[in-house]
Design an enzyme around this catalytic site. Structure first.
Site, mmCIF file in Angstrom:
data_model
loop_
_atom_site.group_PDB
_atom_site.id
_atom_site.type_symbol
_atom_site.label_atom_id
_atom_site.label_comp_id
_atom_site.label_asym_id
_atom_site.label_seq_id
_atom_site.Cartn_x
_atom_site.Cartn_y
_atom_site.Cartn_z
ATOM 1 N N LYS A 13 -11.081 1.073 2.177
ATOM 2 C CA LYS A 13 -12.511 1.313 2.441
ATOM 3 C C LYS A 13 -12.862 0.952 3.891
ATOM 4 O O LYS A 13 -13.477 1.742 4.606
ATOM 5 C CB LYS A 13 -13.390 0.481 1.479
ATOM 6 C CG LYS A 13 -13.129 0.757 0.010
ATOM 7 C CD LYS A 13 -14.027 -0.050 -0.901
ATOM 8 C CE LYS A 13 -13.829 -1.551 -0.829
ATOM 9 N NZ LYS A 13 -12.503 -2.021 -1.318
ATOM 10 N N ARG A 88 -20.935 -3.051 -6.611
ATOM 11 C CA ARG A 88 -19.699 -3.462 -7.262
ATOM 12 C C ARG A 88 -19.914 -3.753 -8.735
ATOM 13 O O ARG A 88 -18.968 -4.091 -9.431
ATOM 14 C CB ARG A 88 -19.263 -4.768 -6.626
ATOM 15 C CG ARG A 88 -18.033 -4.696 -5.801
ATOM 16 C CD ARG A 88 -17.922 -6.075 -5.199
ATOM 17 N NE ARG A 88 -16.598 -6.404 -4.863
ATOM 18 C CZ ARG A 88 -16.070 -6.164 -3.666
ATOM 19 N NH1 ARG A 88 -16.754 -5.563 -2.733
ATOM 20 N NH2 ARG A 88 -14.852 -6.535 -3.418
ATOM 21 N N ARG A 123 -1.897 -7.148 5.575
ATOM 22 C CA ARG A 123 -3.157 -6.926 6.313
ATOM 23 C C ARG A 123 -3.438 -8.055 7.300
ATOM 24 O O ARG A 123 -3.249 -9.217 7.004
ATOM 25 C CB ARG A 123 -4.329 -6.824 5.345
ATOM 26 C CG ARG A 123 -5.671 -6.814 6.099
ATOM 27 C CD ARG A 123 -6.791 -6.332 5.273
ATOM 28 N NE ARG A 123 -7.096 -7.176 4.153
ATOM 29 C CZ ARG A 123 -8.048 -6.874 3.255
ATOM 30 N NH1 ARG A 123 -8.740 -5.754 3.385
ATOM 31 N NH2 ARG A 123 -8.284 -7.673 2.247
ATOM 32 N N ARG A 156 -6.735 -12.845 5.827
ATOM 33 C CA ARG A 156 -7.885 -13.282 5.024
ATOM 34 C C ARG A 156 -7.478 -14.309 3.979
ATOM 35 O O ARG A 156 -6.405 -14.210 3.412
ATOM 36 C CB ARG A 156 -8.541 -12.067 4.350
ATOM 37 C CG ARG A 156 -9.716 -11.543 5.138
ATOM 38 C CD ARG A 156 -10.238 -10.245 4.642
ATOM 39 N NE ARG A 156 -10.542 -10.187 3.208
ATOM 40 C CZ ARG A 156 -11.109 -9.154 2.612
ATOM 41 N NH1 ARG A 156 -11.450 -8.093 3.333
ATOM 42 N NH2 ARG A 156 -11.348 -9.146 1.319
ATOM 43 N N ARG A 167 -8.663 -10.288 -8.014
ATOM 44 C CA ARG A 167 -9.649 -9.322 -7.492
ATOM 45 C C ARG A 167 -9.457 -7.953 -8.145
ATOM 46 O O ARG A 167 -10.429 -7.247 -8.427
ATOM 47 C CB ARG A 167 -9.527 -9.215 -5.962
ATOM 48 C CG ARG A 167 -10.067 -10.459 -5.248
ATOM 49 C CD ARG A 167 -9.541 -10.604 -3.837
ATOM 50 N NE ARG A 167 -9.873 -9.486 -2.971
ATOM 51 C CZ ARG A 167 -9.197 -9.169 -1.873
ATOM 52 N NH1 ARG A 167 -8.147 -9.877 -1.504
ATOM 53 N NH2 ARG A 167 -9.584 -8.154 -1.136
#
Ligand code: AP5
Ligand code: ZN
Length: 216
Positions: A13, A88, A123, A156, A167
């Site tokens: 996203k 969400r 990431r 992160r 998640r």
């Protein structure tokens, strides 16, 4: 144009939002980035949400809805916006309907869970801008440094495998039902158009597909 990017954690996203917002000249509204900025700045909001974010759970609808409603009154949202990571939950989506905030496009980016675990372990992000990189798929020009500012990239706190799995389960339980929610709205001719795209292609291919969807 008002756009929602829907997709699991790590679906891409944020990566695709960077392209769409530049092309359409609309702001990216990432509730995740806004919350991380509050945590970093140590504001009362940040202190309230830090633990739940690190555990991979969702921040309460009440907090999120207030945050978004305030954000979209800013002048830069006059020509539209792109929601990344919002809504969400059904109550978040319903709050937009109740407030008369019509959405033009909902784009679901689909990626299998195992691919997501691999993506998120590689990431790296530039915390101040939210720019996203990947060690293999989308490396920065200089290792460990943001392409624009040259500042350090970080991992992160919620990208540990265990937290990623949490998640993902929260996504399947609470967020995926939004696909049906928007399908029903589309069938009522409210103006919203729902499109699902395959998120397991390279970044450029997905970008091209999104451009087609947005021009249609
Ligand atoms: P948030 O920041 O929204 O995180 P998320 O939805 O879990 O999504 P991510 O940012 O992890 O993934 P992304 O889809 O943006 O992927 P990216 O482009 O970075 O939310 C964080 C937390 O805040 C939540 O857990 C919750 O606690 C709270 N929160 C936020 N909004 C909330 C809300 N509305 N309600 C309640 N709580 C809320 O890509 C991932 C990696 O893959 C990158 O390294 C990238 O380079 C790479 N990549 C991207 N595309 C490709 C590709 N096509 N091929 C290969 N690699 C790719
Ligand atoms: Zn993101």
């Amino acid at each position: 144009m008002r756009i929602i990017l829907l997709g699991a954690p790590g679906a891409g996203k944020g990566t695709q939002a960077q392209f769409i917002t530049t092309e359409l000249n609309i702001p990216q509204i990432s509730t995740g980035d806004m919350l991380r900025a509050a945590v970093k700045a140590g504001t009362p909001l940040g202190r309230k949400v830090e633990d739940v974010m690190n555990s991979g759970g969702l921040v309460t609808d009440e907090i999120i809805i207030a945050l978004v409603k305030e954000r979209i009154t800013q002048p830069d949202c006059a020509n539209g916006f792109l929601f990344d990571g919002f809504p969400r939950t059904i109550p978040q989506a319903q709050a937009m309907v109740d407030a008369g905030i019509d959405i033009d496009r909902v784009i679901e980016i689909r990626v299998a869970d195992e691919e997501i675990v691999a993506r998120l372990s590689g990431r790296r992000v530039h915390p101040d801008s939210g720019r996203v990189y990947h060690l293999e798929h989308q490396p920065p020009k200089t290792p460990g440094k943001d392409d624009v500012t040259g500042e350090a990239l970080v991992q992160r706190d919620d990208d540990k495998e265990e937290t990623v799995r949490k998640r993902l389960s929260v996504y399947h339980e609470q967020t995926q039902p939004l696909v049906q929610f928007y399908k029903s709205l589309e069938e009522k001719n409210t103006g919203v158009k729902l499109v699902s795209i395959d998120g397991q292609a390279d970044v450029q291919k997905i970008r091209n597909r999104l451009a087609e969807v947005l021009n249609a």
